[in-house]
Scaffold this motif. Structure first.
Motif, PDB file in Angstrom:
ATOM      1  N   THR A  86       0.966  -1.150   0.059  1.00 58.02           N
ATOM      2  CA  THR A  86      -0.139  -0.047  -0.035  1.00 58.02           C
ATOM      3  C   THR A  86       0.844   1.188   0.206  1.00 58.02           C
ATOM      4  OG1 THR A  86      -0.187  -0.094   2.525  1.00 58.02           O
ATOM      5  CG2 THR A  86      -1.835  -1.253   1.212  1.00 58.02           C
ATOM      6  N   THR A  87       0.300   2.554  -0.335  1.00 58.54           N
ATOM      7  CA  THR A  87       1.003   3.645  -0.403  1.00 58.54           C
ATOM      8  C   THR A  87      -0.050   4.805   0.406  1.00 58.54           C
ATOM      9  OG1 THR A  87       0.076   4.462  -2.326  1.00 58.54           O
ATOM     10  CG2 THR A  87       2.203   3.189  -2.489  1.00 58.54           C
ATOM     11  N   ASP A  88       0.818   5.826   0.988  1.00 63.32           N
ATOM     12  CA  ASP A  88      -0.091   6.884   1.679  1.00 63.32           C
ATOM     13  C   ASP A  88      -0.748   7.702   0.475  1.00 63.32           C
ATOM     14  OD1 ASP A  88       2.439   7.866   0.565  1.00 63.32           O
ATOM     15  OD2 ASP A  88       2.336   9.368   2.276  1.00 63.32           O
ATOM     16  N   LYS A  89      -0.330   7.863  -0.737  1.00 67.69           N
ATOM     17  CA  LYS A  89      -0.913   8.423  -1.906  1.00 67.69           C
ATOM     18  C   LYS A  89      -1.296   7.474  -2.835  1.00 67.69           C
ATOM     19  CE  LYS A  89       2.425  11.951  -1.334  1.00 67.69           C
ATOM     20  NZ  LYS A  89       3.570  13.205  -1.940  1.00 67.69           N
ATOM     21  N   LYS A  93       0.272   3.714  -5.979  1.00 63.61           N
ATOM     22  CA  LYS A  93       0.421   2.479  -5.939  1.00 63.61           C
ATOM     23  C   LYS A  93       1.004   1.694  -7.261  1.00 63.61           C
ATOM     24  CE  LYS A  93      -1.534  -1.424  -4.856  1.00 63.61           C
ATOM     25  NZ  LYS A  93      -0.883  -2.425  -4.243  1.00 63.61           N
ATOM     26  N   CYS A 166       4.033  11.525  -8.002  1.00 65.75           N
ATOM     27  CA  CYS A 166       4.760  11.033  -6.894  1.00 65.75           C
ATOM     28  C   CYS A 166       6.422  11.308  -6.829  1.00 65.75           C
ATOM     29  CB  CYS A 166       4.708   9.587  -6.623  1.00 65.75           C
ATOM     30  SG  CYS A 166       3.233   8.961  -6.691  1.00 65.75           S
ATOM     31  N   PHE A 170       6.797   9.353  -1.734  1.00 65.26           N
ATOM     32  CA  PHE A 170       5.636   9.007  -0.950  1.00 65.26           C
ATOM     33  C   PHE A 170       6.312   7.944   0.041  1.00 65.26           C
ATOM     34  CE2 PHE A 170       6.731   6.511  -4.667  1.00 65.26           C
ATOM     35  CZ  PHE A 170       6.253   5.122  -4.330  1.00 65.26           C
ATOM     36  N   THR A 171       5.122   7.340   0.785  1.00 65.54           N
ATOM     37  CA  THR A 171       5.615   6.314   1.695  1.00 65.54           C
ATOM     38  C   THR A 171       4.949   4.969   1.232  1.00 65.54           C
ATOM     39  OG1 THR A 171       5.591   7.787   3.823  1.00 65.54           O
ATOM     40  CG2 THR A 171       5.251   5.571   4.297  1.00 65.54           C
ATOM     41  N   ASN A 173       4.206   0.722   2.123  1.00 64.10           N
ATOM     42  CA  ASN A 173       3.949  -0.139   3.166  1.00 64.10           C
ATOM     43  C   ASN A 173       3.946  -1.605   2.429  1.00 64.10           C
ATOM     44  OD1 ASN A 173       3.583   1.888   5.504  1.00 64.10           O
ATOM     45  ND2 ASN A 173       1.833   2.455   4.044  1.00 64.10           N
ATOM     46  N   GLN A 178       7.714   0.033   6.752  1.00 60.39           N
ATOM     47  CA  GLN A 178       7.321   1.314   6.057  1.00 60.39           C
ATOM     48  C   GLN A 178       8.610   2.102   5.439  1.00 60.39           C
ATOM     49  OE1 GLN A 178       6.309   5.028   8.553  1.00 60.39           O
ATOM     50  NE2 GLN A 178       4.040   4.095   7.781  1.00 60.39           N
ATOM     51  N   LYS A 180      10.104   4.909   3.224  1.00 63.62           N
ATOM     52  CA  LYS A 180      10.173   6.404   2.698  1.00 63.62           C
ATOM     53  C   LYS A 180      10.784   6.546   1.255  1.00 63.62           C
ATOM     54  CE  LYS A 180       9.078  10.880   2.650  1.00 63.62           C
ATOM     55  NZ  LYS A 180       7.762  11.097   2.312  1.00 63.62           N
TER      56      LYS A 180
END
Length: 250
Positions: A86-89, A93, A166, A170-171, A173, A178, A180
């Motif tokens: 998964t990604t924070d943005k 993805k 991006c 982005f982060t 997971n 996690q 960066k």
């Protein structure tokens, strides 16, 4: 060596971890399935049908197709599910998937290979720098996906969009880690009918971990390449592997 590899690769992705842990093993044997191989569909029309995994196995790059690399079939443990990354943005993805040995988008089938650059032979006269260079040989995760209709076009378009949106990072997971991503920069590449490439800079304990991501489309088939190195820096695209895969797709 396993501990060092695990520490370094954990900052990339869960798939990269498995890739590096197995990079030094294996017998390098990869069956040549070029004979009677189907051709990648030259069509990306709405009625185009995805190839099966068995058909893709005959189209993906093998040991006999590329010199200077040891090509291995990916083990089940090398490949993670898209849902596990998964990604924070959301826009990032597709890029996270391409980095993680996952076919971007919604392929009907996909297959994977690992292509490990062979170090220059040093023998008994190898210097410490030669040995460290061998340990840092680039490892390329090759993923071949086939799609119904315009799925391959859509997948590549999503990668291009991810690279733009991006660019500032982005982060990611995956695998309980996690990660960066600090920067995504465009690269120049020519392959297939359309292609895209990026240099990805990941933060690893305050130090940059530089990898490459490449993808190209041939009809309704998408080939993607994620390149990492234990040395922490991938300096160039895996041109030999990309060209070999492009030639095999016809």
């Amino acid at each position: 060596m396993r501990t060092s590899v695990r520490t370094a690769a954990a900052t990339a992705t869960a798939a990269s971890l498995a890739l590096l842990l197995t990079a030094c093993g294996g017998d390098g044997k990869s069956e040549d399935k070029g004979k009677d191989a189907p051709k990648a569909s030259a069509s990306a029309a709405p009625d185009a049908k995805a190839l099966s995994a068995a058909e893709l196995e005959k189209l993906i790059v093998e040991q006999a197709d590329v010199k200077g690399y040891q090509v291995q079939k990916a083990e089940p443990t090398d490949v993670v599910k898209s849902s596990d990354v998964t990604t924070d943005k959301p826009a990032c993805k597709p890029l996270a998937d391409a980095m993680s040995f996952i076919a971007t988008g919604n392929p009907g089938a996909s297959v994977q290979r690992k292509a490990i650059a062979e170090p220059k032979a040093g023998g008994a006269t190898a210097s410490p720098d030669d040995i460290m260079g061998a340990l840092g040989a680039p490892v390329t995760a090759v993923t071949l996906g086939s799609y119904d209709g315009s799925g391959a076009q859509d997948a590549l378009a999503s990668l291009k969009k991810a690279g733009a949106e991006c660019a500032g990072g982005f982060t990611l997971n995956g695998g309980g880690e996690q990660t960066k991503i600090g920067k995504v920069a465009p690269e120049t590449v020519t392959a297939g009918e359309e292609a895209v490439a990026f240099t990805v800079t990941t933060d690893m304990d305050g130090k940059p971990f530089i990898s490459k991501v490449v993808a190209f489309r041939k009809g309704n088939t998408l080939a993607s390449f994620s390149v990492i190195s234990l040395a922490g820096v991938v300096k160039e695209l895996p041109t030999a592997v990309i060209d070999a895969q492009a030639a095999k797709l016809g």
